[in-house]
Write a protein that holds these residues in place. Structure first.
Motif, PDB file in Angstrom:
ATOM      1  N   GLU A 171      40.742  48.155  27.979  1.00 38.69           N
ATOM      2  CA  GLU A 171      40.197  47.116  28.850  1.00 38.69           C
ATOM      3  C   GLU A 171      41.162  46.811  29.997  1.00 38.69           C
ATOM      4  O   GLU A 171      40.747  46.649  31.151  1.00 38.69           O
ATOM      5  CB  GLU A 171      39.912  45.836  28.067  1.00 38.69           C
ATOM      6  CG  GLU A 171      38.762  45.920  27.092  1.00 38.69           C
ATOM      7  CD  GLU A 171      37.399  46.059  27.760  1.00 38.69           C
ATOM      8  OE1 GLU A 171      37.311  45.889  29.000  1.00 38.69           O
ATOM      9  OE2 GLU A 171      36.436  46.354  27.044  1.00 38.69           O
ATOM     10  N   LEU A 172      42.447  46.703  29.685  1.00 40.00           N
ATOM     11  CA  LEU A 172      43.445  46.438  30.717  1.00 40.00           C
ATOM     12  C   LEU A 172      43.511  47.585  31.717  1.00 40.00           C
ATOM     13  O   LEU A 172      43.597  47.367  32.935  1.00 40.00           O
ATOM     14  CB  LEU A 172      44.812  46.213  30.074  1.00 40.00           C
ATOM     15  CG  LEU A 172      44.966  44.966  29.203  1.00 40.00           C
ATOM     16  CD1 LEU A 172      46.330  44.963  28.525  1.00 40.00           C
ATOM     17  CD2 LEU A 172      44.783  43.703  30.029  1.00 40.00           C
ATOM     18  N   ALA A 173      43.482  48.806  31.196  1.00 43.10           N
ATOM     19  CA  ALA A 173      43.518  49.976  32.088  1.00 43.10           C
ATOM     20  C   ALA A 173      42.276  50.018  32.966  1.00 43.10           C
ATOM     21  O   ALA A 173      42.354  50.285  34.174  1.00 43.10           O
ATOM     22  CB  ALA A 173      43.632  51.252  31.259  1.00 43.10           C
ATOM     23  N   ALA A 174      41.112  49.737  32.387  1.00 44.08           N
ATOM     24  CA  ALA A 174      39.859  49.766  33.148  1.00 44.08           C
ATOM     25  C   ALA A 174      39.875  48.722  34.258  1.00 44.08           C
ATOM     26  O   ALA A 174      39.383  48.973  35.365  1.00 44.08           O
ATOM     27  CB  ALA A 174      38.677  49.535  32.213  1.00 44.08           C
ATOM     28  N   ALA A 175      40.441  47.544  33.970  1.00 48.19           N
ATOM     29  CA  ALA A 175      40.507  46.501  34.990  1.00 48.19           C
ATOM     30  C   ALA A 175      41.358  46.960  36.168  1.00 48.19           C
ATOM     31  O   ALA A 175      41.001  46.729  37.337  1.00 48.19           O
ATOM     32  CB  ALA A 175      41.074  45.215  34.391  1.00 48.19           C
ATOM     33  N   ARG A 176      42.479  47.621  35.898  1.00 46.92           N
ATOM     34  CA  ARG A 176      43.316  48.119  36.987  1.00 46.92           C
ATOM     35  C   ARG A 176      42.627  49.257  37.739  1.00 46.92           C
ATOM     36  O   ARG A 176      42.753  49.359  38.967  1.00 46.92           O
ATOM     37  CB  ARG A 176      44.672  48.582  36.437  1.00 46.92           C
ATOM     38  CG  ARG A 176      45.563  47.440  35.981  1.00 46.92           C
ATOM     39  CD  ARG A 176      46.999  47.896  35.738  1.00 46.92           C
ATOM     40  NE  ARG A 176      47.594  48.480  36.932  1.00 46.92           N
ATOM     41  CZ  ARG A 176      48.848  48.937  36.986  1.00 46.92           C
ATOM     42  NH1 ARG A 176      49.621  48.876  35.902  1.00 46.92           N
ATOM     43  NH2 ARG A 176      49.330  49.451  38.099  1.00 46.92           N
ATOM     44  N   GLU A 186      42.888  33.051  27.416  1.00 45.95           N
ATOM     45  CA  GLU A 186      43.290  33.083  28.823  1.00 45.95           C
ATOM     46  C   GLU A 186      43.257  34.505  29.356  1.00 45.95           C
ATOM     47  O   GLU A 186      42.795  34.753  30.481  1.00 45.95           O
ATOM     48  CB  GLU A 186      44.691  32.489  28.964  1.00 45.95           C
ATOM     49  CG  GLU A 186      45.215  32.436  30.391  1.00 45.95           C
ATOM     50  CD  GLU A 186      46.610  31.836  30.452  1.00 45.95           C
ATOM     51  OE1 GLU A 186      47.471  32.425  31.132  1.00 45.95           O
ATOM     52  OE2 GLU A 186      46.836  30.802  29.813  1.00 45.95           O
ATOM     53  N   ASP A 187      43.718  35.452  28.552  1.00 42.43           N
ATOM     54  CA  ASP A 187      43.725  36.855  28.972  1.00 42.43           C
ATOM     55  C   ASP A 187      42.320  37.353  29.255  1.00 42.43           C
ATOM     56  O   ASP A 187      42.064  38.027  30.267  1.00 42.43           O
ATOM     57  CB  ASP A 187      44.354  37.742  27.886  1.00 42.43           C
ATOM     58  CG  ASP A 187      45.851  37.545  27.763  1.00 42.43           C
ATOM     59  OD1 ASP A 187      46.446  36.928  28.681  1.00 42.43           O
ATOM     60  OD2 ASP A 187      46.421  37.999  26.768  1.00 42.43           O
ATOM     61  N   VAL A 188      41.384  37.052  28.358  1.00 46.70           N
ATOM     62  CA  VAL A 188      40.016  37.549  28.517  1.00 46.70           C
ATOM     63  C   VAL A 188      39.352  36.889  29.716  1.00 46.70           C
ATOM     64  O   VAL A 188      38.676  37.562  30.505  1.00 46.70           O
ATOM     65  CB  VAL A 188      39.202  37.316  27.224  1.00 46.70           C
ATOM     66  CG1 VAL A 188      37.721  37.600  27.465  1.00 46.70           C
ATOM     67  CG2 VAL A 188      39.727  38.216  26.117  1.00 46.70           C
ATOM     68  N   LEU A 189      39.554  35.582  29.892  1.00 48.16           N
ATOM     69  CA  LEU A 189      38.960  34.908  31.043  1.00 48.16           C
ATOM     70  C   LEU A 189      39.504  35.479  32.349  1.00 48.16           C
ATOM     71  O   LEU A 189      38.758  35.639  33.324  1.00 48.16           O
ATOM     72  CB  LEU A 189      39.225  33.404  30.978  1.00 48.16           C
ATOM     73  CG  LEU A 189      38.386  32.626  29.966  1.00 48.16           C
ATOM     74  CD1 LEU A 189      38.883  31.193  29.858  1.00 48.16           C
ATOM     75  CD2 LEU A 189      36.912  32.636  30.364  1.00 48.16           C
ATOM     76  N   ALA A 190      40.796  35.798  32.381  1.00 50.34           N
ATOM     77  CA  ALA A 190      41.365  36.404  33.583  1.00 50.34           C
ATOM     78  C   ALA A 190      40.789  37.793  33.816  1.00 50.34           C
ATOM     79  O   ALA A 190      40.484  38.186  34.947  1.00 50.34           O
ATOM     80  CB  ALA A 190      42.888  36.472  33.465  1.00 50.34           C
ATOM     81  N   LEU A 191      40.604  38.544  32.729  1.00 52.12           N
ATOM     82  CA  LEU A 191      40.114  39.915  32.846  1.00 52.12           C
ATOM     83  C   LEU A 191      38.674  39.960  33.332  1.00 52.12           C
ATOM     84  O   LEU A 191      38.300  40.829  34.126  1.00 52.12           O
ATOM     85  CB  LEU A 191      40.224  40.619  31.493  1.00 52.12           C
ATOM     86  CG  LEU A 191      40.012  42.134  31.512  1.00 52.12           C
ATOM     87  CD1 LEU A 191      41.162  42.831  32.214  1.00 52.12           C
ATOM     88  CD2 LEU A 191      39.874  42.667  30.100  1.00 52.12           C
ATOM     89  N   VAL A 192      37.841  39.029  32.873  1.00 48.64           N
ATOM     90  CA  VAL A 192      36.425  39.060  33.259  1.00 48.64           C
ATOM     91  C   VAL A 192      36.162  38.296  34.554  1.00 48.64           C
ATOM     92  O   VAL A 192      35.024  38.238  35.017  1.00 48.64           O
ATOM     93  CB  VAL A 192      35.513  38.501  32.141  1.00 48.64           C
ATOM     94  CG1 VAL A 192      35.663  39.319  30.882  1.00 48.64           C
ATOM     95  CG2 VAL A 192      35.804  37.028  31.860  1.00 48.64           C
TER      96      VAL A 192
END
Length: 301
Positions: free
Chosen positions: A252-257, A9-15
């Motif tokens: 990855e989380l930081a890059a998304a933000r 779920e986390d990866v699908l939300a991130l991408v």
């Protein structure tokens, strides 16, 4: 103390997965349709009849209820007989619903999934080129239900049909991926880890609290194994150690933000587990080749 999250779920939300559906393909008699490669993840489900799928010289028999995902931008063919001359899909879909051959004994519902820029490395490369889900499998009940609801929405077109179909498609995608992991787990990578009785719980802990100062010893204790077992098994299954995986996930989380222009670099650093902006900058540049500020400038319009 820690919440067990769902890494899938986390990866699908991130991408940033999104979906769209076409009207489908109606076919009968002798027919063959060729499809050009597309950067999107292609999806088709056989709602009625039987046909063949050809991808990269591999043939799949598709029966009623079967569906498949194409996770690479490859050409493919759908046909009653693969020796039959093909018609380009662009020709038969020019007026909406595609029609091939004579009759209507075959009906396929088709669509696509689009993802953000990180999807290839984070998700799609961990999947085979073709994810084939047999409709007759008892484990595919939820997939069948979602497909039935999508077909109803697309056929009857009530208010909000397109939006409902899109949400149902994402539900279906998650179940297709779950089913794939359970029936044919990858040999390595984080998807393989989800199915592993030792690595899976550790992955959920890391995703549940990525900002927490995890140690291999604590992850091992939570999974009721030794530290050495956790370290060796995680590396063997995922391809990297637990703390290396945690670092990459934090980045990855930081890059998304940063792509969303969501907060200062210092605030982002704290949210993903770094005590200072400089600590995040060092890790971020080591993995991406750019500082957080340079990365944000390159991605923000």
């Amino acid at each position: 103390m820690s919440v067990h999250a769902d890494p899938l779920e986390d990866v699908l939300a991130l991408v940033g997965a999104s979906s769209s559906f076409s009207a489908g393909l109606v076919a009968g008699g002798d027919w063959a349709v060729s499809f050009a490669p597309t950067p999107a993840v292609k999806f088709n489900a056989v709602r009625r009849g039987r046909c063949l799928l050809l991808v990269a010289d591999v043939t799949y028999e598709l029966n009623p209820g079967d569906c498949f995902l194409l996770t690479r931008p490859v050409a493919f063919t759908l046909a009653s007989d693969l020796t039959w001359p093909t018609i380009p899909a662009a020709v038969i879909f020019a007026g909406g619903t595609g029609r091939a051959g004579t009759g209507d004994d075959v009906f396929l519902l088709g669509g696509r999934f689009d993802f953000g820029e990180r999807a290839r490395e984070l998700l799609l490369d961990a999947l085979p080129p073709v994810v084939h889900v047999p409709g007759a499998s008892p484990s595919a009940a939820t997939v069948r239900w979602a497909l039935e609801q999508i077909e109803t929405e697309m056929r009857e077109r009530p208010l909000g049909a397109a939006l409902v179909a899109e949400h149902l498609a994402l539900v279906m995608l998650i179940h297709v991926l779950r089913l794939h992991v359970s029936l044919a787990p990858p040999d390595s990578g984080w998807l393989a880890g989800l199915a592993d009785p030792v690595v899976g719980p550790a992955l959920r802990l890391l995703h549940g609290e990525p900002a927490y100062a995890w140690t291999v010893a604590e992850l091992a204790s939570r999974a009721s194994v030794s530290r050495s077992t956790m370290a060796a098994r995680f590396r063997r299954v995922v391809g990297q150690g637990p703390l290396e995986y945690l670092t990459r996930w934090r980045i990855e989380l930081a890059a998304a933000r940063l792509r969303r222009d969501d907060g200062t670099v210092a605030a982002i650093a704290r949210s993903v587990g770094y005590g200072s902006e400089s600590a995040l900058s060092n890790a971020f540049k080591r993995l991406t080749g750019l500082s957080p500020r340079a990365y944000r400038a390159s991605r923000t319009p």
